[in-house]
Write an enzyme that holds these catalytic residues in place. Structure first.
Site, PDB file in Angstrom:
ATOM      1  N   PRO A 166       0.931  -1.203   0.022  1.00  0.00           N
ATOM      2  CA  PRO A 166       0.001  -0.091   0.014  1.00  0.00           C
ATOM      3  C   PRO A 166       0.895   1.078   0.088  1.00  0.00           C
ATOM      4  O   PRO A 166       1.909   1.401   0.517  1.00  0.00           O
ATOM      5  CB  PRO A 166      -0.761  -0.293   1.260  1.00  0.00           C
ATOM      6  CG  PRO A 166      -0.708  -1.550   1.696  1.00  0.00           C
ATOM      7  CD  PRO A 166       0.638  -2.154   0.987  1.00  0.00           C
ATOM      8  N   GLY A 175       3.058   3.688   5.419  1.00  0.00           N
ATOM      9  CA  GLY A 175       4.032   3.429   6.496  1.00  0.00           C
ATOM     10  C   GLY A 175       4.796   2.159   6.356  1.00  0.00           C
ATOM     11  O   GLY A 175       5.621   1.807   7.183  1.00  0.00           O
ATOM     12  N   LEU A 176       4.615   1.610   5.257  1.00  0.00           N
ATOM     13  CA  LEU A 176       5.204   0.194   4.969  1.00  0.00           C
ATOM     14  C   LEU A 176       6.443   0.407   4.111  1.00  0.00           C
ATOM     15  O   LEU A 176       6.853  -0.844   3.563  1.00  0.00           O
ATOM     16  CB  LEU A 176       4.088  -0.766   4.446  1.00  0.00           C
ATOM     17  CG  LEU A 176       3.029  -1.102   5.414  1.00  0.00           C
ATOM     18  CD1 LEU A 176       2.037  -2.085   4.730  1.00  0.00           C
ATOM     19  CD2 LEU A 176       3.604  -1.748   6.773  1.00  0.00           C
ATOM     20  N   GLY A 177       7.053   1.316   3.640  1.00  0.00           N
ATOM     21  CA  GLY A 177       8.134   1.661   2.895  1.00  0.00           C
ATOM     22  C   GLY A 177       7.702   1.354   1.482  1.00  0.00           C
ATOM     23  O   GLY A 177       8.825   0.844   0.582  1.00  0.00           O
ATOM     24  N   SER A 178       6.832   1.504   0.857  1.00  0.00           N
ATOM     25  CA  SER A 178       6.497   1.350  -0.636  1.00  0.00           C
ATOM     26  C   SER A 178       7.500   1.940  -1.303  1.00  0.00           C
ATOM     27  O   SER A 178       7.894   1.417  -2.348  1.00  0.00           O
ATOM     28  CB  SER A 178       4.812   1.490  -0.969  1.00  0.00           C
ATOM     29  OG  SER A 178       4.637   2.943  -0.970  1.00  0.00           O
ATOM     30  N   ALA A 210      10.559   3.037  -0.765  1.00  0.00           N
ATOM     31  CA  ALA A 210      11.869   2.520  -0.824  1.00  0.00           C
ATOM     32  C   ALA A 210      11.893   1.207  -1.369  1.00  0.00           C
ATOM     33  O   ALA A 210      12.872   0.849  -2.173  1.00  0.00           O
ATOM     34  CB  ALA A 210      12.130   2.507   0.776  1.00  0.00           C
ATOM     35  N   ALA A 211      10.995   0.383  -1.448  1.00  0.00           N
ATOM     36  CA  ALA A 211      10.752  -0.900  -1.956  1.00  0.00           C
ATOM     37  C   ALA A 211      10.693  -0.824  -3.608  1.00  0.00           C
ATOM     38  O   ALA A 211      11.491  -1.508  -4.205  1.00  0.00           O
ATOM     39  CB  ALA A 211       9.920  -1.758  -1.484  1.00  0.00           C
ATOM     40  N   ASP A 271      14.647   3.391   6.327  1.00  0.00           N
ATOM     41  CA  ASP A 271      13.593   2.687   5.335  1.00  0.00           C
ATOM     42  C   ASP A 271      14.390   2.053   4.299  1.00  0.00           C
ATOM     43  O   ASP A 271      14.259   0.882   4.058  1.00  0.00           O
ATOM     44  CB  ASP A 271      12.450   3.637   4.733  1.00  0.00           C
ATOM     45  CG  ASP A 271      11.364   4.025   5.636  1.00  0.00           C
ATOM     46  OD1 ASP A 271      11.425   3.886   6.948  1.00  0.00           O
ATOM     47  OD2 ASP A 271      10.434   4.523   5.203  1.00  0.00           O
TER      48      ASP A 271
HETATM   49  C1  MEV Z   1       9.077   6.245   8.258  1.00  0.00           C
HETATM   50  O1  MEV Z   1       9.125   5.055   7.802  1.00  0.00           O
HETATM   51  C2  MEV Z   1       9.829   6.499   9.520  1.00  0.00           C
HETATM   52  C3  MEV Z   1       9.942   7.773  10.185  1.00  0.00           C
HETATM   53  O2  MEV Z   1      11.027   7.974  11.381  1.00  0.00           O
HETATM   54  C4  MEV Z   1      10.665   8.910   8.868  1.00  0.00           C
HETATM   55  C5  MEV Z   1      12.129   8.445   8.916  1.00  0.00           C
HETATM   56  O3  MEV Z   1      12.858   7.945   9.745  1.00  0.00           O
HETATM   57  O4  MEV Z   1      12.897   8.821   7.925  1.00  0.00           O
HETATM   58  C6  MEV Z   1       8.647   8.724  10.324  1.00  0.00           C
END
Ligand code: MEV
Length: 313
Positions: free
Chosen positions: A98, A102-105, A107-108, A149
């Site tokens: 998704p 918050g799941l690193g889409s 970066a992946a 990430d």
């Molecule tokens: C995001 O996955 C994590 C945060 O701490 C941002 C970051 O570390 O770059 C919110």
């Protein structure tokens, strides 16, 4: 010739936001949720398509450079890294992760794409160099990323991470079962990170204190992971969630999902990643994962999946 590369999603187990300001954080790859790239060698100018969760391709990379498009930025950085002026072939990005959750889409997707470029060229792309490329692309997604990430996604191992220091890989002696639940509310990390920065300016003492308390929890969590103490780890995750509430990056739905996971028998639960929307994670056991998932569904989770961390590491 067709070859497929991939990279996993990630979850921050503890320490998000504070990690941007030098505190430690722990993150783990979610191996069963991934971004893939199919690379096909042709003699034609590079064509790139991207699709999400089985949908129609939504992006077609043309020749002109678009510095604000993360996928094009990734390709541009790869071309520079490999010192090639014109790439040839086809790259098809497919991601099940998704977006803005918050799941690193991001970066992946970048990591898989860069691996695809290397495959087209038949060249090696060592993880260390890939990590640096994905970090550059992350700046488009996050503004001021800590680097956690890209690191967890590229190395695909649980990490203890401190910005600017060499990364420690954590040995998981007892695999962690995570139930991951999506609020269904997209929330760009960049916005949450910017709000926290704002808060640090307005209330420096209080915000810095929250960062330090989060950092202290991370240290204890590392010990709990390394001794296989899931009860203690769960308790620390809950405390971390409270501190993230105090940082104002949670939401009513995230809080409800955390409570639901606890009703379902989780050791602990918290929001994971930038917060506000996106996903929460619950630490489960084999016996509680079904009841936790059921409670999460009832509390309004839009999508739920279970991932095991450390089973094969
Ligand atoms: C995001 O996955 C994590 C945060 O701490 C941002 C970051 O570390 O770059 C919110």
């Amino acid at each position: 010739m067709l070859s497929t590369s991939s990279a996993p999603a990630k979850a921050i187990l503890l320490g998000e936001h504070a990690v941007v300001y030098g505190q430690p954080a722990i993150a783990a790859p979610l191996a069963n949720l991934r971004a893939y790239v199919d690379a096909r060698i042709t003699a034609l100018p590079l064509q790139v398509s991207a699709s999400h969760a089985g949908g129609a391709p939504f992006f077609w990379c043309k020749d002109e450079s678009n510095a604000t498009n993360p996928l094009e930025r990734a390709i541009e950085l790869c071309a520079r890294y490999f010192a090639v002026s014109a790439l040839q072939g086809e790259l098809a990005v497919r991601s099940d992760i998704p977006i803005a959750s918050g799941l690193g889409s991001g970066a992946a997707g970048s990591a898989a794409l860069a691996r695809g470029v290397a495959a087209l060229l038949g060249r090696e792309l060592p993880d260390e160099d890939l990590n640096a490329i994905v970090y550059e692309v992350e700046k488009l997604h996050h503004g001021t990323p800590s680097g956690i990430d890209n690191t967890v996604v590229v190395y695909e191992r649980p990490i203890y991470f401190v910005k600017g220091r060499s990364t420690d890989f954590i040995k998981i002696i007892r695999p962690l079962t995570l139930v991951v639940a999506d609020t269904g509310i997209p929330s760009p990390t960049r916005d949450a990170v910017a709000d926290v920065r704002d808060q640090l300016k307005r209330r420096p003492g209080q915000t810095q204190d929250l960062f330090e308390r989060i950092g202290a929890l991370v240290e204890q969590a590392r010990a709990a992971i390394e001794t296989g103490d899931h009860q203690q780890l769960g308790e620390l995750m809950l405390q971390n969630h409270s501190l993230l509430q105090a940082l104002d990056v949670s939401s009513a739905l995230l809080d409800r999902l955390v409570e639901a996971a606890m009703r379902g028998g989780a050791y602990g639960a918290k929001l994971s990643g930038g917060g506000r929307g996106g996903n929460m994670i619950a630490l489960a056991s084999h016996d509680t994962q079904a009841s936790i998932a059921e409670e999460l569904r009832r509390a309004g989770a839009k999508r739920i999946f279970v991932s095991s961390v450390g089973a094969a590491s």
